[in-house]
Structures are given as C-alpha cells and as structure tokens.
Write an enzyme that holds these catalytic residues in place. Structure first.
Site, PDB file in Angstrom:
ATOM      1  N   CYS B  45       0.798  -1.238  -0.563  1.00  0.00           N
ATOM      2  CA  CYS B  45       0.075   0.102  -0.509  1.00  0.00           C
ATOM      3  C   CYS B  45       0.903   1.430   0.357  1.00  0.00           C
ATOM      4  O   CYS B  45       0.537   2.460  -0.606  1.00  0.00           O
ATOM      5  CB  CYS B  45      -0.951   0.285   1.151  1.00  0.00           C
ATOM      6  SG  CYS B  45      -0.286  -0.487   2.647  1.00  0.00           S
ATOM      7  N   ASN B  46       2.633   1.359   0.372  1.00  0.00           N
ATOM      8  CA  ASN B  46       3.344   1.962   0.391  1.00  0.00           C
ATOM      9  C   ASN B  46       3.898   1.937  -0.779  1.00  0.00           C
ATOM     10  O   ASN B  46       4.929   3.497  -0.552  1.00  0.00           O
ATOM     11  CB  ASN B  46       3.910   2.049   1.770  1.00  0.00           C
ATOM     12  CG  ASN B  46       2.527   2.927   2.950  1.00  0.00           C
ATOM     13  OD1 ASN B  46       1.834   3.569   2.724  1.00  0.00           O
ATOM     14  ND2 ASN B  46       2.794   2.342   3.822  1.00  0.00           N
ATOM     15  N   ARG B  47       4.510   1.253  -1.640  1.00  0.00           N
ATOM     16  CA  ARG B  47       4.937   1.850  -2.810  1.00  0.00           C
ATOM     17  C   ARG B  47       5.243   0.941  -3.899  1.00  0.00           C
ATOM     18  O   ARG B  47       4.348  -0.827  -2.959  1.00  0.00           O
ATOM     19  CB  ARG B  47       6.853   0.556  -1.717  1.00  0.00           C
ATOM     20  CG  ARG B  47       6.912  -0.721  -1.352  1.00  0.00           C
ATOM     21  CD  ARG B  47       8.047  -0.780  -0.697  1.00  0.00           C
ATOM     22  NE  ARG B  47       8.674   0.310   0.375  1.00  0.00           N
ATOM     23  CZ  ARG B  47       9.045   1.052   0.237  1.00  0.00           C
ATOM     24  NH1 ARG B  47       9.443   1.123  -0.826  1.00  0.00           N
ATOM     25  NH2 ARG B  47       9.482   1.862   1.546  1.00  0.00           N
ATOM     26  N   HIS B  93      18.744   0.122  -0.883  1.00  0.00           N
ATOM     27  CA  HIS B  93      17.746   0.389  -1.315  1.00  0.00           C
ATOM     28  C   HIS B  93      16.648  -0.913  -0.617  1.00  0.00           C
ATOM     29  O   HIS B  93      15.913  -0.527   0.359  1.00  0.00           O
ATOM     30  CB  HIS B  93      16.729   1.047  -1.922  1.00  0.00           C
ATOM     31  CG  HIS B  93      15.770   1.085  -2.052  1.00  0.00           C
ATOM     32  ND1 HIS B  93      15.189   1.871  -1.677  1.00  0.00           N
ATOM     33  CD2 HIS B  93      14.781   0.704  -2.714  1.00  0.00           C
ATOM     34  CE1 HIS B  93      13.583   2.481  -2.052  1.00  0.00           C
ATOM     35  NE2 HIS B  93      13.440   1.372  -2.221  1.00  0.00           N
ATOM     36  N   GLU B 108       8.214  -1.369  10.898  1.00  0.00           N
ATOM     37  CA  GLU B 108       7.536  -2.498  10.759  1.00  0.00           C
ATOM     38  C   GLU B 108       7.284  -3.788   9.999  1.00  0.00           C
ATOM     39  O   GLU B 108       9.032  -3.584   9.407  1.00  0.00           O
ATOM     40  CB  GLU B 108       6.000  -1.705  10.107  1.00  0.00           C
ATOM     41  CG  GLU B 108       6.497  -1.515   9.002  1.00  0.00           C
ATOM     42  CD  GLU B 108       6.266  -2.541   7.814  1.00  0.00           C
ATOM     43  OE1 GLU B 108       5.213  -2.816   8.345  1.00  0.00           O
ATOM     44  OE2 GLU B 108       6.122  -1.700   6.722  1.00  0.00           O
ATOM     45  N   GLU B 110       5.760  -6.160   7.964  1.00  0.00           N
ATOM     46  CA  GLU B 110       5.283  -6.511   7.318  1.00  0.00           C
ATOM     47  C   GLU B 110       5.418  -6.328   6.228  1.00  0.00           C
ATOM     48  O   GLU B 110       5.223  -7.849   5.325  1.00  0.00           O
ATOM     49  CB  GLU B 110       3.766  -5.779   6.645  1.00  0.00           C
ATOM     50  CG  GLU B 110       2.631  -6.656   6.853  1.00  0.00           C
ATOM     51  CD  GLU B 110       1.198  -5.611   6.939  1.00  0.00           C
ATOM     52  OE1 GLU B 110       0.189  -5.908   6.238  1.00  0.00           O
ATOM     53  OE2 GLU B 110       1.625  -4.770   7.579  1.00  0.00           O
ATOM     54  N   GLY B 183     -18.455  -0.400  28.370  1.00  0.00           N
ATOM     55  CA  GLY B 183     -18.760   1.165  27.214  1.00  0.00           C
ATOM     56  C   GLY B 183     -17.986   0.346  25.713  1.00  0.00           C
ATOM     57  O   GLY B 183     -17.302  -0.322  26.213  1.00  0.00           O
ATOM     58  N   GLY B 185     -17.045   1.310  22.592  1.00  0.00           N
ATOM     59  CA  GLY B 185     -17.035   2.075  21.841  1.00  0.00           C
ATOM     60  C   GLY B 185     -16.075   1.395  20.685  1.00  0.00           C
ATOM     61  O   GLY B 185     -16.088   0.073  21.276  1.00  0.00           O
TER      62      GLY B 185
END
Lengths: 279, 353
Positions: B45-47, B93, B108, B110, B183, B185
C-alpha cells in the site's frame, strides 16, 4: 614438614588461588561493563554473553575454592575473605540453576554487579587471615556454615529479582518505558521468582541453623543472635507474603533491605567467629 | 549485468499516484519483454517497485510504461515521482526496505512478508532468476540480523497493541486473565479483540445499552453484563477497559479501594480510553493499580517509535556490512564467470595455459 615449610607452601597456594579469583572477578566485570555499555547505548539485549561470563567466573571461583579447600583441609570458609568468596560462588550457582529455568536470562545483568562488588571487596580488604596450620574439621560446623551461605545465595538472588521488579514496576507506573523494559520479565513472573527464591533460601537457612545445634561446642551469643535475627527477618517477609499482608512491591523492597541487613549481620557473625577462634 | 530498482513510495507519491501504478499479476513477465533478464515487482500500500537485472540499461520510462494501468497524459507528470537506484545503491535500498527502515512506521515487519511473497511469486512465474535470487536471499538475511541485533521492531506503535503489550508485561501470559469492557466503543472493541488474539478467553462486556453490550460480546466471544453489576465485577477482573460517555469519573480511589481489598498480590490494569476520562488519575497511585489513559497510551506509542528511531544507526551499520559483502562477492563471482566464459570461448587460450 616443619612449620616454616608448611607456611611457605601455603603462601604459594594463596598466591595462585588469588590469581584465579582475579580472573573470575574480571569475568564478572566483563558482564557489568557490557551491561552498562548496552544501557547507555539504549540497546539492552540479554543474549548469552552474561550467562557465559557468569559461567566462566563461576568455574574460576570453583577452582579457587577447591585449591583453597585442599590447602586448609576443610570447607574453605575459615575467614571472612573465604566466606565472601563462598557467598559469591553460591550466588553464581543459584543464578545458573534458576536463571534459565525461570527464563530470567536478564538476571545475569543484575547478578554480575553484585558478585563483582563482593569479590572486589574481598580481594581489596585485608581480611584474608592466613592459618599456618590445618584447622581441625568439624563436619557439622562445615555443613551449618556452607548451607547457611548457599541460603544467602538464594536471598541474594531474591534481592536481585526484587531490584528487577522495582525497575519494571516503576516504568509501568510512570509510563516511561526504556529499552530495558522490553527485556525485563513480566511483573507476575518476577514476583513468582522472588517468592520461590525466598522459600528456597528460608528452607536452606533453617536447615543450616538447625544443624548448628549439633556442632558440639558452644557458639558465641552474638553469633547466635545475629543468625536468629536473619531467620526472623525472612520469616516475617514470608509470613507477610503468605498471608497477603504485604503488597508485591513491598516484598520486593524488603528483599533488598533484608539481604543488605543479612550481609551486614554475616560480617558480624564471621567476625565474631574469627574472634572466637583466636587463641 | 545492470542491477536496478525503479519505483515510487509514500516518500515521493500520494496514494492516488501510487494507485495508478499498483501492479498486476503479469507485470514481471511484461518487464522481461521490456529487456529485463530478470524482474520482480514489489507492490504494497506504500510502494510500487520493480527490481530488475538486465544486460543493458533499461530506460526508466520503459519500466513506468509497463507499470501504468493506462497510458495517458497524467503519466508524464507521474514520472517525476519515480526514483531509480542502480547496482550497490539498489542493493542498499532493497535491504533498507526489507528491514523496515524505509517504511512509514519505522521497523514494521509486514514489509518483510510482502517482499518474501513478491519474491516467491516472481520465482514461480520464472521472472526472477539467479541474480534476484541471491539479492533477495541476502536481503532476508540482513533483515533477520537487524531484527535480532537491534531493537528496531520493539514496542508497539498503535494504541490497541500498546495496551496488549503492557498487559503482557504485567501479567505474562494472558490466557486465564479476566477482562471487563465497560462501554462498547470502537477503540474498546479493537483493544478487546487484540486481547482475545493474545489468549484472553474470559471477557465481559458492560454498557448502558444492553443491546450494544450483547452485540459486542458476540463479536469478541465474551458475555454481556448488566451495567449496574460492573462495580461487583471489578473485584474479579484483571484488566478493565473503560470508554463510557460519563461526565464524572466512574472510578476514584475511594470507590476502588474496597474492591481491591482482598487482592493485594493481584495487580489490576486499567485502560481508560474515554474522553472525558472515566477513571480519576490519582487511582494510578494506588498499590498494584496500573492506569493508562489515551494520552499515556499514545505517549508509550511515541516512545516506542522514538526507541525504534534510535536504532536506525545500528540497523544501517548492519545493512552497510551486508551491502559491501554482497557487492564484493558478486563482483568476484562476475569476474570469475567472465574469465571462465572467455576461456571456454577461446580454445587457443586454454591450450596456452
């Protein structure tokens, strides 16, 4: 062998075994330096280094005690110097027995400084009083003293686990988590280890204390009172723990206070014993 | 052999631009058609990145055209978002990418799995050959070493996972721990799910609306509790997640003290994600109580991120060693191959030797 030859042979042995002890102290120092460097760099990792350094230090301690034991012809706890080394050996032994079992590998990082301090003090202080002749062995006295010192080793480890508990607890309370936080065991695991170490130490100490009644010679009252004082102190901590009168944080803090007091009393006991044995 | 990487990432392009180039299954085969001896497409999703090996230089425009979902005028503008690394820079890289150093959330993990999947897929389709095989295997090795020898992946950076990590640092294993969600939420639901995923099986949900409590209880395999019963439940539970819309604090040292009277050796972890807060901050001063509100959870997440950033230099040093080693061994290998092929092509030289 006349008295002069025996004295010369003992001097030679004392010189060799002190070297072994210096090497052992360097091993513990290596673990301390590595821990400090890692903490300063913010990359604290338990790893195998501390365990290996403590293991190697333990081997040299054992070699020292073995040579010294042969030289004095009995368990090498005849003076304050030997008592401290035997205590340091007991701490290293119990760490190696319980460290991996309770997955407390990080304990090495906390144990090494304690052993290092005890051994450095023993090496620097003029407390290695030499005996020109072999002392007569009393199996009950040896059992009593060695068992009590192994119990001290367990109390020392409980103190180390107590320090770890307080470090971890403080980080959790203040919400300030440092690199070491991720490597310290959970609070409940540390508290379980403290409790077990206290029970082990207390059982061994009781055994050591009970065996003191079979020595066959009267003990100085200061020694008896000090020994009983240590026993009462740990009995009180365990009672507070067992009946849930003390919170885990207080038990951890009392382990540190208790061991500091016990170490001071040990000095008193050994000093009194030395005075007692002098003609 | 020219080793290169052409791509765009969150550093150079926004999500709309990245979407226009997110790869499709046959892309690596198309790339081989563009003149690449070997090609591998890494899409997250980022590259969107192409790693290739070619006998001659393959122009960046050619690669961009292969990646584009459709050829239009926008393509020329998008081209400026692309970067290109060659040879040792390309190696460096990729190693940084697989170690998570180039990720939006530093450290991260992933991306490691995504790179592995991309490599497996390229190898299965025959698009990745010996060059990329060596390159990616070394990248995975470097990533594993960085993970083991630095704290780059330590600590959580989201509120939910921070809460779970803290719970594990207090209780150890979470199986057998009792949790009360007060609660129902969205954040409490996420935190409760994270706790369930780490072994919590006794989960109770209490809400002013019993229907909502029942619904959340069903979603997290817990049981609904009537709202009036929550103070009684506090005597039993180990973890409390609270996020009610109450204007006044529900828990104060005064009303919590009697609940904790018989549990001196059992800590309680309170996660207060309500705004305004449900728990009086002075509760944290109580023995055995660990209170975290939304700000302190976010602060821990920030500390983790800062800790990860501190580790970047150590990770870069490990990567630099791998890059030098990979590049030098590759050069030596290429030299040996070219000598071997020259010798086999010239029988005269062989006899001369």
């Amino acid at each position: 062998m006349d008295l002069r030859e025996a004295r010369r042979a003992l001097q030679l042995i004392y010189l060799v075994d002190r070297h072994l002890l210096i090497v052992s102290t360097i091993c513990f120092l290596a673990a301390v330096v590595r821990t400090i460097a890692a903490l300063r760099a913010g990359v604290f990792r338990p790893g195998r280094f501390n365990f290996l350094a403590v293991g190697l230090g333990f081997i040299f301690q054992t070699a020292f005690l073995s040579i010294r034991g042969h030289a004095v012809g009995r368990c090498p706890i005849t003076n304050l110097f030997e008592v401290f080394i035997f205590l340091a050996w007991s701490i290293a032994l119990i760490y190696m027995l319980i460290g991996p079992a309770y997955r407390l590998s990080l304990m090495g990082a906390f144990t090494a400084p304690l052993v290092f301090l005890i051994q450095t003090f023993a090496l620097l202080a003029p407390i290695d009083v030499r005996h020109a002749v072999k002392l007569p062995a009393n199996p009950w006295l040896e059992f009593h003293a060695s068992m009590s010192l192994v119990a001290y080793g367990a109390f020392a480890l409980a103190c180390v686990a107590g320090v770890m508990y307080l470090v971890q607890e403080r980080q959790l309370k203040t919400h300030q988590l440092r690199s070491i936080f991720y490597h310290l065991p959970p609070l409940t695991n540390l508290f379980a280890a403290i409790t077990r170490l206290l029970w082990w130490g207390f059982a061994l100490y009781t055994l050591g204390l009970a065996s003191g009644f079979f020595i066959g010679e009267p003990l100085p009252w200061v020694q008896a009172v000090c020994a009983f004082g240590v026993w009462l102190l740990y009995a009180a901590i365990l009672q507070g723990r067992h009946f849930r009168q003390l919170a885990p944080r207080r038990v951890a803090a009392l382990c540190i206070v208790g061991f500091s007091a016990a170490l001071t009393l040990l000095w008193g006991i050994t000093f009194a014993a030395q005075m007692h044995s002098l003609p | 052999m020219n080793l290169f990487c052409v791509g765009l990432s969150h550093h150079t392009a926004n999500v709309e631009t990245r979407e226009r180039f997110s790869g499709h299954a046959e892309t690596d085969c198309i790339l081989r058609g563009a003149g690449c001896t070997e090609a591998l497409l890494l899409t997250t999703c980022n590259r969107v990145e192409v790693y290739g090996a070619a006998a001659a230089r393959v122009p960046t425009e050619e690669i961009i055209r292969c990646l584009a979902r459709q050829i239009d005028q926008q393509l020329c503008q998008d081209a400026s978002a692309f970067y290109r690394y060659e040879d040792a820079e390309c190696v460096q890289h990729l190693f940084r990418v697989t170690c998570g150093l180039d990720s939006m959330v530093v450290g991260e993990t992933e991306i490691f799995g995504q790179a592995k999947k991309a490599y497996e897929s390229a190898r299965a389709s025959g698009a990745a050959g010996p060059y990329l095989h060596r390159l990616f295997q070394r990248a995975f090795r470097a990533a594993k070493q960085v993970r083991t020898h630095t704290d780059i992946t330590r600590g959580s950076v989201s509120v939910g996972s921070v809460a779970v990590d803290l719970a594990e640092k207090i209780f150890g294993h979470l199986s057998g721990r009792k949790v009360l969600v007060l609660g129902a939420g969205e954040t409490s639901e996420r935190t409760a799910r994270a706790l369930v995923s780490r072994g919590v099986s006794d989960l109770r949900v209490s809400n002013r609306s019993m229907d909502r409590a029942a619904e959340l209880a069903r979603l997290v395999a817990g049981r609904a509790i009537c709202f009036d019963e929550w103070p009684e439940q506090c005597r039993e539970i180990d973890i409390l997640i609270t996020s009610t819309s109450s204007e006044a604090p529900l828990l104060t040292p005064e009303n919590l003290a009697p609940m904790l009277r018989d549990r001196i050796d059992r800590p309680v972890f309170i996660i207060d994600i309500a705004v305004p807060r449900d728990v009086d901050p002075s509760v944290n001063e109580m023995e055995g109580v660990y209170l975290y509100d939304i700000d302190s959870l976010q602060s821990v997440a920030q500390q983790s991120l800062a800790l990860r950033r501190q580790q970047i230099a150590a990770a870069e040093a490990i990567i630099a060693e791998h890059v030098v080693d990979f590049w030098e061994s590759g050069t030596a290998r290429r030299r040996a191959d070219s000598t071997h092929s020259a010798m086999s092509e010239s029988p005269l030289r062989v006899t001369e030797l």
